[in-house]
Every structure is written in structure tokens, then in C-alpha cells.
Enzyme design. Sequence first.
Site, PDB file in Angstrom:
ATOM      1  N   SER A 123      27.706  60.590  52.209  1.00 37.29           N
ATOM      2  CA  SER A 123      26.350  60.624  52.771  1.00 37.29           C
ATOM      3  C   SER A 123      25.289  60.952  51.725  1.00 37.29           C
ATOM      4  CB  SER A 123      26.274  61.627  53.919  1.00 37.29           C
ATOM      5  OG  SER A 123      26.777  62.886  53.528  1.00 37.29           O
ATOM      6  N   ASP A 169      21.115  72.634  57.214  1.00 34.50           N
ATOM      7  CA  ASP A 169      21.747  71.646  56.337  1.00 34.50           C
ATOM      8  C   ASP A 169      21.239  71.901  54.922  1.00 34.50           C
ATOM      9  OD1 ASP A 169      22.638  69.492  54.868  1.00 34.50           O
ATOM     10  OD2 ASP A 169      21.794  67.946  56.187  1.00 34.50           O
ATOM     11  N   HIS A 197      22.419  67.995  52.184  1.00 36.16           N
ATOM     12  CA  HIS A 197      21.637  66.773  51.995  1.00 36.16           C
ATOM     13  C   HIS A 197      20.229  67.129  51.529  1.00 36.16           C
ATOM     14  CE1 HIS A 197      24.830  65.686  54.953  1.00 36.16           C
ATOM     15  NE2 HIS A 197      24.950  64.673  54.116  1.00 36.16           N
TER      16      HIS A 197
END
Length: 402
Positions: A137, A379, A382
Site C-alpha cells: 500500500s 495510521d 501511510h
Amino acid sequence: MSALLQCLTFVFLFLLLLQNATSGSPLPLRRRPVHNNSTHSNFAKHPRRRVVIPVNRSSCDLFAGEWVRDETYPLYRTEECGRGMIDPGFDCQTYGRPDSDYLKFRWKPFNCDVPRFNGLKFLQKMRNKTVMFVGDSLGRNQWESLMCMISSSAPFIRTNLIHEDPLSTFKILDYNVKVSFYRAPYLVDIDKIHGKTTLKLDEISVDASDAWRTADVLLFNTGHWWSHTGSLRGWEQMETGGRYYGDMDRLVALSKGLRTWSNWVLRYINPPLTRVFFLSVSPTHYNPNEWTSRAKASTIAQGGKSCYGQTTPFSGATYPTSSYVNQKKVIDEVVKEMNSHVSLMDISMLSALRIDGHPSIYSGDLNPSLKRFPDRSSDCSHWCLPGLPDTWNQLFYASLLL
């Protein structure tokens, strides 16, 4: 008179030939030109220069530098991206991030300048070619960034975006350019064997191999998935050398998987025709003790793991410590052994400094009850878009121009 003239001409030519035969400068030889109608031909005509980290700073090292404030940033606004380009998980401003100073920093190498991204120049260079990101990702994070950078700097071009799994493709129709993302978190194959999800450290799937070989420029990444445990672990067993393992040292497994990938590159990729890059490990920031002073660290709640509330980069040119270092050593070792086949995009340190660049609790439409507990729900793996992956792509763009 005519016979005498012919005789003198013959003598002159004989002496001229004799002089050439006895001189130290032979007549030059010319190779027959090779005509190649392949769309790869531009790279064959202009052999690439490796993008590696110089031992000293006498030459340009794109990856050694510092973050400087630049009011002309960011390179684009979220609304300039086409519909469906940015995943909600990366779209921090749309999903409520209140600060924007983190968008105002530019990476400046110590000994040179990174060219500002020019979408039209990129498309002209990549005309009739395919650029493919392959990995997890974080690769998708970078792919979506590049789509936005192209769309904002060339807003009137015709495009088409196809989301599929494992291969998604952004087509720029006016230039016949494809910018794709192939999801392969481990790069090596993962499949069901005897009812168990098996990470096959010695194999790359035929489908993946066939897809990758269609690209003119490949940018690979892997890392985070190799360290996952518990419910986040993406497999039930590993297979190597015909034997099955419930688990093994993750760095050993990463090394085995990368050497399988390395063998694939050496077997199938012709460096003058296809350019290959590898993005080094993108660091996480779940442990505030890494960037806070001891005095301040003592005030952090025990067990607290979050990048929430960070609004500016870590000050300086180096980051004190991080969990990514051991994985980076494995990647560096494998890529170094491949000599000129792969260019390493060593973004680890410059990314480690960006403790402010993660979505934290602004990762999509997060449930309000989860937002109240950032230590559990942030998060910090990312990156926001616009944000840090735009710098990765500027360095990628600079490397393509070399």
C-alpha cells in the site's frame, strides 16, 4: 600528353595509398546502425546512469539533505486530482485534518536542487510507455501521488482510470502513457497449499511476472508486511526449499524473498530497455520515544503509540532511531549485489524525518468513537496526499531525467 597525365595521376594515387598504409592512423570503422522500432528504444539509445548514494558529497546525492519551508507548496490541491484517485485513507484534508503546515516543506539535497515536477515533460519522456509501481500500500500511496501530480500539471489531457485487483491502471490517452499499480505486498507469491495460506519465498507467480514484463519503468517496494504479527499476518505458513515453516526469522524470510525477486530481475529484465528502481523502506512513527526528549517521553502515557498531533518535521538531517533500519540493511545488501540492474531510491531517512506526514486519525471516515483514542486508531504508516509521496515522485522524476 593525355597518356603522360594519366601516368602522373596513377603515381599520385599510389603514393597516397602508400602513405595511408604506413601511417599510425587507420581508417575509421563504422558500425552498421541498429534500427529498433520498439517503444523501449529511447532508453536503449540513452543508457541510464545509476542513482546511487555517493560516498561523499562532492556529487549530487538526491537523498541526503534537509527539509526547508517553501510557501509554493504543495504541488497540487486535492480537488485537482481526478475522481477516485486518492483513497480516503490518504485524503487527510478532506477528512478533517485541521493543520496544513505539513504541506509547506520541500526536500533540499545538500549539493544540488531537485527539479520541480513538470507533468508535460514527464509525459513527453514516457510517451508510448508503461510506468508500473509494484508492491504494497506504500507503493499505492506513491502511485496515487503521481496520478495527482500529472493531473494537476496537465489538467486538459484525456485520461482513464481503471481500478482492478491486482493491477490498476491510469491511462493518459493523448500520450499513450500508462501509470499502473500492481499489488504484491511481498513481491513473491502467496497461495493456498493444503488449505493454508502460504507465502512462497522461492516463487513469483506467472501472472505477476507476465504483467511486470510489460512495463518500461518498474518501481518496486516491500517491507511492512514482512514484520506483521497476529491477526495482521498475511499468511499461515511459509514455504522454501520444498519445506514448510510455521514461522521463521522475518529478516531471513525477507532476504529469501528479495533474492527470489532479484533472480527474476536478472533473468527477465534487460537494463538498456527497462529501467528498474527499488524504493527503500518507508518508516513508521508509532513510538513517540523515538523523536521526543527523555523528559518529555516520561509524560507520554504508557503504551501510547501514535503520531497524532505532530505538525512539523523532526528537526535536523538525521533521525535518531527507527525500527526500519534492519529491513533497510537487507534491502541495501540485495540491491547492491545486483550492480547496475536496479537503482535504489533511498527515501528512508528523509521520510523518517516526517513525523508530521501521516494521516493519524484523519484516515478516511473514521468512526468518532475511534478518533477519541488516537493511540489505538492512528495510521502512522501511510502518508497524507498531498504530502511526502510527492517528494518520492519528484526524486523519481529527477532520476528518470539523469
